[in-house]
Enzyme design. Sequence first.
Site, mmCIF file in Angstrom:
data_model
loop_
_atom_site.group_PDB
_atom_site.id
_atom_site.type_symbol
_atom_site.label_atom_id
_atom_site.label_comp_id
_atom_site.label_asym_id
_atom_site.label_seq_id
_atom_site.Cartn_x
_atom_site.Cartn_y
_atom_site.Cartn_z
ATOM 1 N N LYS A 58 -12.917 0.128 5.647
ATOM 2 C CA LYS A 58 -14.154 -0.684 4.217
ATOM 3 C C LYS A 58 -14.975 -2.175 5.208
ATOM 4 O O LYS A 58 -16.226 -2.062 4.142
ATOM 5 C CB LYS A 58 -12.806 -1.609 4.155
ATOM 6 C CG LYS A 58 -11.649 -1.148 3.214
ATOM 7 C CD LYS A 58 -10.950 -0.525 3.999
ATOM 8 C CE LYS A 58 -10.381 0.381 2.572
ATOM 9 N NZ LYS A 58 -8.990 0.697 3.199
ATOM 10 N N ASP A 78 -1.049 -5.696 8.938
ATOM 11 C CA ASP A 78 -2.366 -4.640 8.870
ATOM 12 C C ASP A 78 -3.094 -5.390 8.596
ATOM 13 O O ASP A 78 -3.668 -5.964 7.824
ATOM 14 C CB ASP A 78 -1.753 -3.941 7.735
ATOM 15 C CG ASP A 78 -2.340 -2.281 7.326
ATOM 16 O OD1 ASP A 78 -2.154 -1.573 6.155
ATOM 17 O OD2 ASP A 78 -3.304 -2.802 7.967
ATOM 18 N N TRP A 114 0.675 -1.175 0.120
ATOM 19 C CA TRP A 114 -0.108 0.230 -0.366
ATOM 20 C C TRP A 114 0.993 1.285 0.156
ATOM 21 O O TRP A 114 1.555 1.170 0.748
ATOM 22 C CB TRP A 114 -0.690 0.377 1.197
ATOM 23 C CG TRP A 114 -1.889 1.196 1.512
ATOM 24 C CD1 TRP A 114 -2.237 1.468 0.227
ATOM 25 C CD2 TRP A 114 -1.405 1.807 2.431
ATOM 26 N NE1 TRP A 114 -3.211 2.808 0.802
ATOM 27 C CE2 TRP A 114 -3.801 2.820 2.070
ATOM 28 C CE3 TRP A 114 -1.170 2.013 4.128
ATOM 29 C CZ2 TRP A 114 -3.124 3.888 3.635
ATOM 30 C CZ3 TRP A 114 -2.240 2.744 5.245
ATOM 31 C CH2 TRP A 114 -3.225 4.131 4.728
HETATM 32 C C1 LIG Z 1 -3.774 -2.272 3.327
HETATM 33 C C2 LIG Z 1 -4.145 -0.636 3.316
HETATM 34 N N1 LIG Z 1 -4.276 -0.573 5.084
HETATM 35 C C3 LIG Z 1 -4.179 0.438 5.950
HETATM 36 C C4 LIG Z 1 -5.479 1.057 4.866
HETATM 37 C C5 LIG Z 1 -5.963 2.529 5.816
HETATM 38 O O1 LIG Z 1 -6.600 2.712 5.836
HETATM 39 P P1 LIG Z 1 -7.987 3.539 6.955
HETATM 40 O O2 LIG Z 1 -8.321 2.899 7.466
HETATM 41 O O3 LIG Z 1 -8.784 4.598 6.202
HETATM 42 O O4 LIG Z 1 -7.037 5.041 7.442
HETATM 43 C C6 LIG Z 1 -5.945 0.825 3.081
HETATM 44 C C7 LIG Z 1 -6.052 1.803 3.103
HETATM 45 N N2 LIG Z 1 -6.398 1.756 1.898
HETATM 46 C C8 LIG Z 1 -7.086 2.087 0.519
HETATM 47 C C9 LIG Z 1 -7.379 3.552 0.752
HETATM 48 C C10 LIG Z 1 -6.698 5.085 1.057
HETATM 49 O O5 LIG Z 1 -5.800 4.567 -0.101
HETATM 50 O O6 LIG Z 1 -6.471 5.351 2.016
HETATM 51 C C11 LIG Z 1 -6.412 2.709 -1.197
HETATM 52 O O7 LIG Z 1 -5.920 1.525 -0.826
HETATM 53 O O8 LIG Z 1 -7.910 2.446 -2.092
HETATM 54 C C12 LIG Z 1 -4.758 -0.156 3.443
HETATM 55 O O9 LIG Z 1 -5.479 -0.022 1.796
#
Ligand SMILES: Cc1[nH+]cc(COP(=O)(O)O)c(/C=N/[C@@H](CC(=O)O)C(=O)O)c1O
Length: 401
Positions: free
Chosen positions: A250, A214, A133
């Site tokens: 998500k 993660d 990511w």
């Molecule tokens: C692997 C991973 N870890 C953590 C997150 C962060 O999520 P949050 O709980 O909103 O802090 C995301 C978000 N991924 C998607 C959104 C982004 O980039 O923020 C994406 O990969 O599109 C991940 O894909």
Amino acid sequence: ESVFSNVARAPEDPILGVTVAYNNDPSPVKINLGVGAYRTEEGKPLVLDVVRKAEQLLVNDPSRVKEYIPIVGIADFNKLSAKLILGADSPAIAESRVATIQCLSGTGSLRVGAEFLKKHYHQSVIYIPKPTWGNHPKVFNLAGLSVEYFRYYDPSTRGLDFQGLLEDLGAAPSGAIVLLHACAHNPTGVDPTSEQWEQIRQLMRSKSLLPFFDSAYQGFASGSLDTDAQSVRTFVADGGECLIAKSYAKNMGLYGERVGALSIVCKSADVASKVESQVKLVVRPMYSSPPIHGASIVATILKSSDMYNNWTVELKEMADRIKSMRQQLFDAIQARGTPGDWSHIIKQIGMFTFTGLNKEQVEFMTKEFHIYMTSDGRISMAGLSSKTVPHLADAMHAAVT
Ligand SMILES: Cc1[nH+]cc(COP(=O)(O)O)c(/C=N/[C@@H](CC(=O)O)C(=O)O)c1O
């Protein structure tokens, strides 16, 4: 003359910037396959029914106030979050060996965990998958950890580079931190098998490598919350220590509520309580205490067996819709006789397909077909619907012929 006149304009974020470009495009046929956020068949964001029900209960509860919540967050939320990822029967929970701190979603959990490690852990190098990511290296670098990569994806097979992974982790200094995607690896959609996870666990424990999981897609990959937690539970079951960053963005559709948790599994209850006391010293000067609303929604759902069951049904529906988009895209590409082997579209799991399209092909698809996706060739399957699959298949066909 401004005191900030030396401030240069920063580039847009590689993932979130795709949505900015999408919003600026007036085309009626544009499709946003950038950010990993679920959309319905009608292409709309989804607020889960069970979330709306939980919010109604909260709004109608006269005893609810807007007081500060503790630095570590809502106690019920933390307990239920640990149970969700570790399992209700987890010995680590029974022995009070888990410190869980409510953080600002997955990103906040990763950052707080990294800052804690920088201050208290003897190794400051973290190995992250190649690719991973896009925000991972930034979070860890800013926390003061030094980032190294381990081989993860094999472009030639579009699968796991398992030998490369074992070699690179085998060559890591003992005690190094290792970031592992619990399930639905982003951006590749390629996960180790359970046998491979066991080999990874043995190698890591033999070198005292510290796992930092993660978990941003629990339940989204397979449709089952327990299946998608197996990698974490395999490690925790051996009595060893690890960190887990959890996000409800998500799987509960709480993106903007910023709901997540950092769990640190320790060898003893005494260590866990000391660790928690030190994480509080990281959080207090960073944002002092986390927001109340999103975590209250999660706790309301997780503590009611009816609501929990309703959630699992809605979660499976989301996972199944994404799987049907995979099948429809694969069929549409087959029907066009597009050159190449596209079976990875149905083999990969989770929210994303790592298409293998290169930067130029992506630019072509954006320019000529108004398809918005990240430049590494990743597409968010959740952004597709039966109506838009043909347009994407046309664009991919044109890009490779
Ligand atoms: C692997 C991973 N870890 C953590 C997150 C962060 O999520 P949050 O709980 O909103 O802090 C995301 C978000 N991924 C998607 C959104 C982004 O980039 O923020 C994406 O990969 O599109 C991940 O894909």
